[in-house]
Scaffold this active site. Structure first.
Site, PDB file in Angstrom:
ATOM      1  N   ASP A 290      -9.628   9.662 -24.435  1.00 13.66           N
ATOM      2  CA  ASP A 290      -9.453   9.909 -25.865  1.00 13.66           C
ATOM      3  C   ASP A 290      -9.355   8.607 -26.654  1.00 13.66           C
ATOM      4  OD1 ASP A 290      -9.403  12.490 -25.032  1.00 13.66           O
ATOM      5  OD2 ASP A 290      -7.260  12.804 -25.375  1.00 13.66           O
TER       6      ASP A 290
ATOM      7  N   GLU B 237      -3.499  13.656 -14.777  1.00 15.07           N
ATOM      8  CA  GLU B 237      -2.643  12.461 -14.814  1.00 15.07           C
ATOM      9  C   GLU B 237      -1.155  12.814 -14.791  1.00 15.07           C
ATOM     10  OE1 GLU B 237      -6.332  11.996 -17.322  1.00 15.07           O
ATOM     11  OE2 GLU B 237      -4.508  13.177 -17.617  1.00 15.07           O
TER      12      GLU B 237
ATOM     13  N   ASP C 204     -11.111  17.428 -16.441  1.00 18.59           N
ATOM     14  CA  ASP C 204     -10.187  16.760 -17.355  1.00 18.59           C
ATOM     15  C   ASP C 204      -8.777  16.742 -16.763  1.00 18.59           C
ATOM     16  OD1 ASP C 204      -9.377  15.478 -19.630  1.00 18.59           O
ATOM     17  OD2 ASP C 204      -9.884  17.094 -21.005  1.00 18.59           O
TER      18      ASP C 204
END
Length: 782
Positions: free
Chosen positions: A506, A441, A438
């Protein structure tokens, strides 16, 4: 995003823009493999014009068949810091460039099927890209299409002696033809056709409801049979038919800009050549295509809860192949320290082993990321050893966004990479088989100093995703074998398709978010990624039962399928109070899980073809299969599953759906009804179906109805269903290990020539699959 113009006539306020105005001189490069163009930013009509005259140098090279690169530079003395994309990872094909001149004295450089012809008129600038045979023009670099810009604009050239207060940009603008559309650029959730949009390729944690993207890929494809790859891992700003409505503008900060024009002529051929340039997707094991389940982001992971959920899924005929532990397998404030929370996991190795031994799942995945929280066990050691990114003054770079005092693994430090790999090995020792990578970014660019002092922090922002996922993927390969490695990544950039797989991030629990996710998956598929997934049911919020069921149908037709949410569970009986009817969530999930199980021989064979061609397995745009159909380039609410099956998800609570079938005869997978395209159709579906149509000429290998889960022998006891076949139609048969067993071919009599490569009890259905044994369906044409 730098803006060069204020409308057609005025320069943008505070910006000085210089355009290449003519091709003054042409010099061969590497024999006939390239040309170097000297391009002043003004017309040279006398010797005096050469003084105080900036120039752009444009190097044009034949790369390999159908691919030509161009590099524009203003001041070539500027350092070209990395990181740089890892190009041609499987080796560069040979190239034979050819330089020629026509009767108008125009110079042409050809690279196999693609050629570029230079403007021959004096005092003009222009390049035209076309097929070498001259039959098709692709795009142009017209007048005032290549150059550089300053911000703020200097009032005198003397000021540029000190560039510290100026930003310098390079840009190019390819022409947009009438009716041309642009697609790709990574996983973008905005409109599928990017014409009219301004896009910044800059990885960001923005969810699926904005113009930001987790996965920015500097490659786009045109419906005219070509693509453009921008060879810069830093921020690339694009104005796609927006600042100039007839051009695609690309700009980067710096003194040079390199890009590649890739000619197909089909979109599949464009992607195949792009995959030669940036890398082919890795192979994934069969078990990874099965159903994944997580107990969601903030929910409990104790053994009794996990066991009860997996037992409940098995009891309701939706067996889980992969169980995933999300963030809270570690204690709060300690992520990522690789230590199981001892209160909830007193015996993690034993618990994982018991799940597998009881047949409740086949593999286990856990959540990780490159952020190392200050209060976790890993932070102190990593900080002392110099494994974390530092500020310019030598401090560890930290902030409190996401995890208190978190640092960032410095992937440019070989020792840090080795340490992180050992941390992963500790997880593997406890029975972990796959990893969800995950985040990645929010990579800082200011006041940072990487271990490798030659890298440009600006370029590291996007490229970090490549290096981090590569690190984890290679650790998995070393432990489990090259073809058994699977990660579930959120961030990516060009080339990261080599480390499958990715998911959409998400999303909300709404039909609009379902549509957003499909647009993101379609865009990702045209960016070189074969495998893609999403959070079935939506991540944020609690999905209404009807949204959950419609998302289940779409999600089980993705290459990979995972049930995941934020603060609420995604096991079906918690969504609708355990409705046990045929239309309830549990029975709906069971039907779609069974359908994907039956389709596994098809999925796996198609996946192998997809990765060899650098094309998506699912979601695959209709345009890849029907590039000559103009409607296919605008359909963004449906997709192909491989090359032979079309799926149209339902977005209305009523079950009504409008969908498009391209030219040909299409057979409903559920009813055997045949429709003829091209045309638009309307149907109304209950929750166990959606418009799922099999293309004419299909030989569909289906697993036995008795199989449960994705792990079984894909060549044994199968049904071979024929759909409107003709002599010469064929398909590839594979086994579970990915071995190609051979081809099933239709003979002149319309029957399969030979099925001996298949094992066990093989049945052949000559008019579509045998529907006996299917649950009842409710489909109404409207």
């Amino acid at each position: 995003m730098v803006k060069l113009r204020d409308g057609m006539w005025l320069p943008a306020e505070g910006v000085r823009t210089e355009y290449a105005e003519e091709i003054y001189n042409i010099t061969p490069l590497d024999g006939e493999r390239g040309l170097s163009l000297l391009c002043p930013v003004g017309q040279i009509r006398s010797r005096g014009n050469t003084l105080n005259m900036p120039t752009v140098t444009l190097d044009v090279r034949a790369e390999f068949d159908g691919v030509i690169s161009l590099e524009a530079a203003h001041w070539r003395g500027a350092q070209n810091h990395g990181p740089h994309f890892d190009l041609y990872p499987d080796g560069k094909p040979s190239v034979e460039g050819k330089i020629s001149k026509n009767d108008k004295n125009a110079t042409t450089l050809a690279s196999g099927s693609l050629a570029v012809t230079l403007e021959s008129e004096p005092h003009r600038f222009g390049l035209k890209f076309h097929s070498t045979d001259g039959a098709k023009t692709l795009t142009t670099l017209g007048g005032r299409s290549v150059g550089f810009a300053y911000s703020p604009g200097p009032s005198t050239p003397m000021q540029t002696g000190d560039m510290r207060d100026f930003k310098h940009y390079m840009f190019f603008q390819t022409g947009l033809s009438v009716g041309e559309s642009v697609h790709g650029l990574g996983e973008r959730f905005t409109a599928w056709n990017k014409v009219g949009q301004s896009v910044s390729l800059w990885n960001a944690d923005g969810g699926t409801s904005s113009d930001q993207a987790y996965k920015n890929v500097s490659f786009w494809m045109s419906n005219r049979g070509y693509g453009v790859f921008i060879d810069n891992p830093g921020r690339v700003d694009l104005a796609i038919g927006s600042e100039r409505t007839s051009r695609v503008q690309h700009s980067v900060e710096g003194q040079r800009l390199k890009w590649y024009v890739i000619y197909g002529p089909t979109p599949k051929e464009v992607l195949k050549k792009y995959s030669i340039l940036t890398g082919k997707p890795g192979k994934v094991p069969g078990w990874s295509h099965g159903l994944w389940l997580t107990t969601s982001f903030t929910t409990n992971y104790d053994e009794s809860t996990v066991t009860s959920f997996l037992e409940g899924m098995k009891k309701r005929n939706s067996p889980v192949d992969v169980f995933h532990f999300d963030c809270f397998w570690m204690k709060a404030f300690t992520w990522t320290d690789f230590v199981f929370d001892s209160e909830r996991f007193p015996d993690p190795k034993g618990q994982i082993a018991r799940l597998k031994e009881q047949g409740l799942c086949k593999k286990v995945c856990v959540w990780i990321n490159p952020y190392i929280a200050e209060h976790g066990a890993a932070f102190k050691y990593a900080a002392e050893k110099g494994y974390l990114l530092k500020r310019k003054n030598g401090d560890i770079w930290q902030w409190d966004l996401w995890q208190a005092g978190m640092g960032l693994v410095d992937v440019t430090n070989p020792e840090a990479r080795a340490w992180y790999t050992e941390c992963l090995n500790g997880l593997f020792d406890q029975g972990v088989d796959a990893l969800k990578t995950d985040f990645g970014e929010r990579i800082p660019t200011l006041d940072v100093q990487w271990h490798d002092k030659t890298v440009d922090p600006h370029k590291m922002h996007n490229y970090y995703a490549f290096q981090y996922n590569q690190l984890v993927y290679e650790a998995l390969q070393k432990r489990y074998g090259n073809d058994e490695a699977v990660l579930f990544a959120r961030a990516a950039c060009a080339g990261a398709q080599r480390f499958p797989l990715v998911w959409g991030g998400d999303c909300e629990s709404t039909p609009e978010a379902l549509a957003e996710s499909i647009r993101g998956g379609l865009s990702m598929g045209l960016s070189g990624f074969s495998y893609w997934s999403c959070d079935i049911g939506g991540f944020e919020g609690s999905p209404p039962p009807w949204v959950y069921k419609r998302w289940v149908a779409m999600g089980l037709l993705c290459s990979h399928s995972r049930l995941h949410g934020s603060s609420s569970y995604r096991v079906p009986w918690t969504v609708d109070n355990d409705d046990k009817t045929e239309e309830g969530c549990s029975r709906t999930l069971a039907k779609w899980t069974a359908l994907k199980t039956r389709l596994m021989p098809y999925f796996y064979a198609q996946g192998m073809e997809s990765r060899e061609g650098g094309i998506p397995l699912s979601l695959r745009t209709l345009a890849l299969e029907f590039p000559e159909d103009p409607t296919a380039w605008f359909v963004d609410r449906q997709f192909m599953v491989g090359s032979q099956i079309l799926a149209a998800p339902v977005f209305e609570e009523s079950g009504e759906v409008e969908f498009y079938l391209p030219k040909g005869r299409w057979t409903s997978y559920f009813t055997g009804e045949v429709k003829t395209g091209p045309g638009w159709f309307r149907e109304k579906h209950a929750f166990g179906t959606l418009p799922l149509y099999v293309r004419e000429g299909t030989i569909l290998v289906l697993g036995n109805r008795k199989e449960s889960g994705a792990v079984y022998e894909y060549s044994k006891d199968v049904e071979v269903a024929l759909y409107e076949v003709q002599a010469g139609d064929k398909t590839t048969a594979v086994d579970y290990d990915g071995n190609v067993l051979g081809e099933l071919v239709i003979g002149d009599d319309g029957k399969i020539k030979d099925t001996s490569l298949l094992k066990g009890d093989v049945s052949v259905s000559e008019k579509g699959r045998d529907l006996n044994g299917d649950p009842p369906v409710s489909i109404e044409s409207i």
